[in-house]
Every structure is written in structure tokens, then in C-alpha cells.
Design an enzyme around this catalytic site. Structure first.
Site, PDB file in Angstrom:
ATOM      1  NE  ARG A  99      47.766  12.040 -15.751  1.00 60.05           N
ATOM      2  CZ  ARG A  99      47.247  11.119 -16.567  1.00 60.05           C
ATOM      3  NH1 ARG A  99      47.291  11.250 -17.882  1.00 60.05           N
ATOM      4  NH2 ARG A  99      46.680  10.043 -16.079  1.00 60.05           N
ATOM      5  CE  LYS A 135      36.858  15.645 -17.084  1.00 60.84           C
ATOM      6  NZ  LYS A 135      35.396  15.863 -17.190  1.00 60.84           N
ATOM      7  CG  ASN A 194      40.664   8.823 -24.979  1.00 63.84           C
ATOM      8  OD1 ASN A 194      40.365   9.570 -25.916  1.00 63.84           O
ATOM      9  ND2 ASN A 194      41.159   9.267 -23.833  1.00 63.84           N
ATOM     10  CG  ASP A 232      44.726  -0.226 -17.315  1.00 63.13           C
ATOM     11  OD1 ASP A 232      44.028   0.796 -17.190  1.00 63.13           O
ATOM     12  OD2 ASP A 232      45.922  -0.205 -17.672  1.00 63.13           O
ATOM     13  CG  HIS A 251      40.306  16.201 -20.716  1.00 61.78           C
ATOM     14  ND1 HIS A 251      39.290  15.296 -20.900  1.00 61.78           N
ATOM     15  CD2 HIS A 251      41.441  15.468 -20.519  1.00 61.78           C
ATOM     16  CE1 HIS A 251      39.776  14.074 -20.805  1.00 61.78           C
ATOM     17  NE2 HIS A 251      41.074  14.155 -20.570  1.00 61.78           N
ATOM     18  CG  ASP A 286      49.651   0.517 -17.177  1.00 64.31           C
ATOM     19  OD1 ASP A 286      50.347   1.511 -17.457  1.00 64.31           O
ATOM     20  OD2 ASP A 286      48.483   0.596 -16.772  1.00 64.31           O
ATOM     21  CB  THR A 307      39.933   2.290 -18.674  1.00 65.85           C
ATOM     22  OG1 THR A 307      40.836   3.370 -18.946  1.00 65.85           O
ATOM     23  CG2 THR A 307      38.607   2.583 -19.395  1.00 65.85           C
ATOM     24  N   GLY A 315      43.519  10.054 -14.614  1.00 70.30           N
ATOM     25  CA  GLY A 315      42.484  10.924 -15.174  1.00 70.30           C
ATOM     26  C   GLY A 315      43.097  12.182 -15.758  1.00 70.30           C
ATOM     27  CB  SER A 325      37.694  10.048 -22.149  1.00 71.96           C
ATOM     28  OG  SER A 325      38.367  10.932 -21.266  1.00 71.96           O
ATOM     29  CG  ASP A 359      45.047   4.929 -21.542  1.00 70.18           C
ATOM     30  OD1 ASP A 359      44.051   5.421 -20.985  1.00 70.18           O
ATOM     31  OD2 ASP A 359      45.220   4.988 -22.764  1.00 70.18           O
TER      32      ASP A 359
HETATM   33  C1  XBP Z   1      45.197   5.955 -17.725  1.00 72.25           C
HETATM   34  C2  XBP Z   1      44.835   7.308 -17.282  1.00 72.25           C
HETATM   35  C3  XBP Z   1      44.147   8.217 -18.251  1.00 72.25           C
HETATM   36  C4  XBP Z   1      45.049   8.491 -19.451  1.00 72.25           C
HETATM   37  C5  XBP Z   1      44.593   9.729 -20.202  1.00 72.25           C
HETATM   38  O1  XBP Z   1      43.983   5.238 -17.738  1.00 72.25           O
HETATM   39  O2  XBP Z   1      45.044   7.646 -16.124  1.00 72.25           O
HETATM   40  O3  XBP Z   1      43.918   9.428 -17.558  1.00 72.25           O
HETATM   41  O4  XBP Z   1      46.371   8.755 -18.974  1.00 72.25           O
HETATM   42  O5  XBP Z   1      43.233   9.570 -20.597  1.00 72.25           O
HETATM   43  P1  XBP Z   1      43.985   3.619 -17.489  1.00 72.25           P
HETATM   44  P2  XBP Z   1      42.171  10.721 -20.234  1.00 72.25           P
HETATM   45  O6  XBP Z   1      45.437   3.189 -17.275  1.00 72.25           O
HETATM   46  O7  XBP Z   1      43.127   3.422 -16.251  1.00 72.25           O
HETATM   47  O8  XBP Z   1      43.387   3.040 -18.737  1.00 72.25           O
HETATM   48  O9  XBP Z   1      42.814  12.037 -20.602  1.00 72.25           O
HETATM   49  O10 XBP Z   1      40.956  10.403 -21.062  1.00 72.25           O
HETATM   50  O11 XBP Z   1      41.948  10.592 -18.754  1.00 72.25           O
HETATM   51 MG    MG Z   2      46.846   1.847 -17.185  1.00 78.18          MG
END
Ligand code: XBP
Ligand code: MG
Length: 243
Positions: free
Chosen positions: A58, A56, A132, A12, A86, A187, A126, A54, A129, A14
Site C-alpha cells: 500500500r 508495504k 498484528n 480473515d 512499515h 470483509d 490474512t 498489504g 503481518s 482485518d
Molecule cells: C488487511 C490488509 C493488511 C492491513 C494492514 O489484511 O490488507 O495490509 O490493512 O496490515 P486482511 P499490514 O484483511 O487480509 O486481514 O500493514 O501488516 O499489511
Molecule cells: Mg480483511
């Protein structure tokens, strides 16, 4: 019958590869201000909103749940407005990463390099986007970052967001490996649910935004990947096959 060998690690992004959500939160708030909206996501509110994967999704969730005026907007106009917000948020996040406000979590780079050198396949799964991912890993690893990863699945290829398992199922399909020969790294509770729904043994490294989540079903729950070796992963993976 010999137990399946560990052949791939699926990460993953983030919160797992790096603690990014403070930068995402700041970028969301900057985008709201740029759009002339009086919205502000403080840390407690953002911690709750992270239960929606996500960016958008959120924004749409927040608008629908807390600002009654969304019902007066037709679906097309709503989608356009959310996309506009976004896009600005993504640009703000990318700038913050390029300015150095996000670092890889302890032990992550060493583990990726060790795994690559030992011939394990590496993948990313993930809901963030694609821009990112590039911004973070180019900044943290350098321009050759993508040579480490055989497969990258993200918000642009897997529109059903975690806890839906789509991103993991597509990653496994492209790796051409069964889940029993892989380990996932997450996480959050949504991420763990998605990985487990794809039958992946999962190592969880919580962070300040997710420490309170329910991680039942995790193979291991660690404060970070600092000091974790490939030998550790192989041992945990082998033990998981006998459970
Ligand atoms: C975490 C998410 C993402 C980020 C924001 O992704 O849910 O939405 O919070 O990024 P992961 P975006 O833990 O699966 O890596 O605004 O591009 O969605
Ligand atoms: Mg994560």
C-alpha cells in the site's frame, strides 16, 4: 452421494475478526510523520488505498502513484525505506491494540468458541503481518488464543497478497481438507476474490471501509456474525453444496 460435511472455518483478520483499519490508518500516519514525510492518509483516501492488500504494498503503491519522485530512487533503497516506514507502522499498530483501541467484532468470539467446542478446525488466512495477529488475539482472547487455531497463514508465509488465492490455498493444504469441507469469512472484495479463487464458500461481513465493495459470489452477506450459530453455518454450507 452425501454432501461434504463442514469441517473447518477459515477467518480473515482485518475487518472480519475485528474492525482494525482505523488503528492501522492511525499507525500509518504516525509512521509517515516519524519518517519526516508530509503524507497523510485521511479516511476517504485510506478507503481507496485499502484496495491494495498489504501495508508495504500500500505504501509503495501510494508513493508510486501520487509522488512522482519515486522514479529517482533505486529499487533497493526504495524497499529499505518502505520496510523502515512499515516497521514503525507495525509498532504503532501493536501499541494501539495493546492500549485497547481494537475489539473483536460482535459474535466473533462466541462463534470461534462454539466451533472449537464442536470439533471444527479453525484457521486464519490474512495478508496482515504476524505480529498484528498476535497483538490482536492475545489482547482479545488471552494468552491461550493460539490453541484455537490449527493453521495460521499470513503476510510472512504467503507473500502474494489477496486477491491472489495463495494464502487460502496454503491454508487448505495445511488443513489437509478440500475447500468443499470449509467456509471462509471475509470483509472485503479482495478477500472474497481470494477465497472464491480457492473455491471456498465465503460468508462476508462488510464494515465501514468495505460496505461499498462488490460481494458477488458471497454465500451470505451479513452485518456481523452476532447471533450466527454453528447450526446456521452447517445449514448454509449444505445449501451451498447443492448450488
Ligand atoms: C488487511 C490488509 C493488511 C492491513 C494492514 O489484511 O490488507 O495490509 O490493512 O496490515 P486482511 P499490514 O484483511 O487480509 O486481514 O500493514 O501488516 O499489511
Ligand atoms: Mg480483511
Amino acid at each position: 452421494m452425501t454432501s461434504p460435511r463442514l469441517r473447518a472455518l477459515i477467518f480473515d483478520v482485518d475487518g472480519t475478526l475485528a474492525n482494525t483499519e482505523h488503528a492501522h490508518r492511525a499507525a500509518f500516519n504516525e509512521a509517515f510523520a516519524e519518517a519526516g514525510l508530509d503524507w497523510h492518509w485521511d479516511v476517504p483516501l485510506y478507503t481507496r488505498l485499502l484496495e491494495v492488500s498489504g501495508g508495504k504494498e500500500r505504501i509503495t503503491h501510494y508513493w508510486r502513484e501520487t509522488r512522482g519522485d519515486i522514479r529517482a530512487i533505486d529499487a533497493g533503497a526504495l524497499a529499505d525505506t518502505v520496510q523502515h516506514i512499515h516497521d514503525h507502522k507495525t509498532a504503532g499498530y501493536e501499541r494501539r491494540v495493546q492500549e485497547g483501541s481494537v475489539q473483536l467484532r460482535p459474535g466473533v468470539l462466541k462463534l470461534i468458541e462454539s466451533a472449537f467446542n464442536e470439533g471444527l478446525h479453525l484457521a486464519i488466512a490474512t495478508t496482515t503481518s504476524p505480529v498484528n495477529i498476535v497483538a490482536l488475539l492475545r489482547s482479545a482472547i488471552g494468552p491461550a488464543w493460539s490453541s484455537y487455531f490449527q493453521v495460521i497463514e499470513d503476510a510472512s508465509t504467503a507473500p502474494h497478497k489477496k486477491p491472489h488465492p495463495q494464502v487460502y490455498l496454503q491454508t487448505l493444504q495445511r488443513l489437509r481438507l478440500p475447500p468443499a469441507e470449509c467456509l471462509a469469512f471475509e470483509d472485503s472484495a479482495n478477500g472474497l476474490k481470494a477465497a472464491r479463487a480457492a473455491r471456498l464458500a465465503t460468508v462476508v461481513t462488510p464494515n465501514a471501509f468495505t460496505a461499498h465493495h462488490d460481494f458477488a459470489g458471497a454465500l451470505r452477506i451479513l452485518p456481523s456474525l452476532q447471533g450466527t450459530t454453528i447450526a446456521d453455518l452447517r445449514s448454509w454450507h449444505a445449501a451451498a453444496q447443492t448450488q
